[in-house]
Design a protein around this motif. Structure first.
Motif, PDB file in Angstrom:
ATOM      1  N   SER A  19      21.814   3.064 -23.708  1.00 32.80           N
ATOM      2  CA  SER A  19      23.207   3.002 -23.252  1.00 32.80           C
ATOM      3  C   SER A  19      23.845   4.380 -23.145  1.00 32.80           C
ATOM      4  N   GLU A  68      30.318  -0.210 -13.404  1.00 36.69           N
ATOM      5  CA  GLU A  68      31.310  -0.361 -14.466  1.00 36.69           C
ATOM      6  C   GLU A  68      30.664  -0.805 -15.774  1.00 36.69           C
ATOM      7  N   ALA A  69      29.619  -1.605 -15.666  1.00 35.90           N
ATOM      8  CA  ALA A  69      28.940  -2.082 -16.869  1.00 35.90           C
ATOM      9  C   ALA A  69      28.346  -0.921 -17.657  1.00 35.90           C
ATOM     10  N   LYS A  72      31.155   0.906 -19.549  1.00 36.62           N
ATOM     11  CA  LYS A  72      31.563   0.186 -20.755  1.00 36.62           C
ATOM     12  C   LYS A  72      30.508   0.310 -21.852  1.00 36.62           C
ATOM     13  N   GLY A  76      31.320   2.209 -25.256  1.00 38.61           N
ATOM     14  CA  GLY A  76      31.245   1.332 -26.427  1.00 38.61           C
ATOM     15  C   GLY A  76      30.271   1.847 -27.465  1.00 38.61           C
TER      16      GLY A  76
END
Length: 241
Positions: A19, A68-69, A72, A76
């Protein structure tokens, strides 16, 4: 001796499918851990906002997100690591206050072996980047004889990187001494940050001599005699808070 569990999956998160993959070109796991640690312990009344320290991660190179994912997921994960690090450091501060034991370990001390020069230097480089977000705060610590000792290990290691001594044995001695001091200095800085953030107040005008009943110049809002005057740094560093 048990130590505080810190986020140890930064390397996995920074891999191509992780991520935090978008951070790979600009920060290693060690540097990111140092950077987030510096954000957590910056001793000023108002914490550094995530919107500020996240932008500094990429400097002038804006990250390229797929969608956008991914945005985030990246933000996050950063917040999760920041919160976990803050919690672990606070727990270690509380332990230090109770019995003087330092249970916090930065990422360069995650293993049982002596840290390498490169690993410590990389971690400190990240910490130094966090310091640039609050230059006035860190400069005031450097200029005050009572608090210079708190940042001395970081400054020494940065100087060592810029001006590496010819004698490798001397460099190793400096590394070992300053790297060993960093965990305790981190806890003292966090304690100072908590004091200042508990009672934020404007910094009083400069005076040559501070009266014991004057507001403490650290900005905590307390009287000097009940704040920094009572904080014997030599005792803090050697025995605990």
């Amino acid at each position: 001796m048990p130590t505080e569990a810190l986020p140890t999956d930064l390397d996995r998160e920074l891999q191509p499918r992780g991520s935090l993959a978008v951070l790979r070109p600009v920060m290693s796991p060690l540097e990111l851990d140092g950077y987030l640690t510096g954000i957590v312990v910056t001793p000023q009344p108002a914490p550094i906002l995530p919107s500020t320290w996240m932008m500094r991660l990429w400097s002038e190179d804006h990250p390229i997100f797929d969608d956008e994912a991914q945005i985030k997921a990246t933000l996050g994960t950063l917040i999760r690591h920041y919160n976990a690090l803050s919690t672990a450091i606070d727990r270690s501060v509380n332990r230090l206050e109770v019995d003087g034991t330092v249970t916090y370990r930065p990422l360069f001390l995650a293993g049982n072996e002596q840290p390498t020069y490169d690993s410590v230097r990389t971690w400190v480089r990240g910490f130094w980047k966090a310091m640039t977000l609050a230059p006035a705060t860190w400069s005031s610590l450097a200029e005050d004889e009572r608090t210079q000792i708190l940042i001395r290990p970081f400054v020494a290691l940065v100087d060592l990187e810029l001006h590496a001594p010819d004698d490798s044995a001397n460099a190793d001695a400096i590394l070992e001494k300053d790297a060993a001091l960093i965990p305790r200095m981190i806890l003292v800085l966090r304690k100072l940050a908590r004091l200042r953030q508990a009672s934020p107040a404007p910094r009083p005008a400069h005076r040559n001599k501070i009266g014991r009943n004057d507001p403490c110049p650290c900005g905590s809002g307390r009287k000097y005699k009940r704040c920094c005057a009572a904080l014997d740094l030599s005792t803090v560093i050697n025995r605990g808070i």
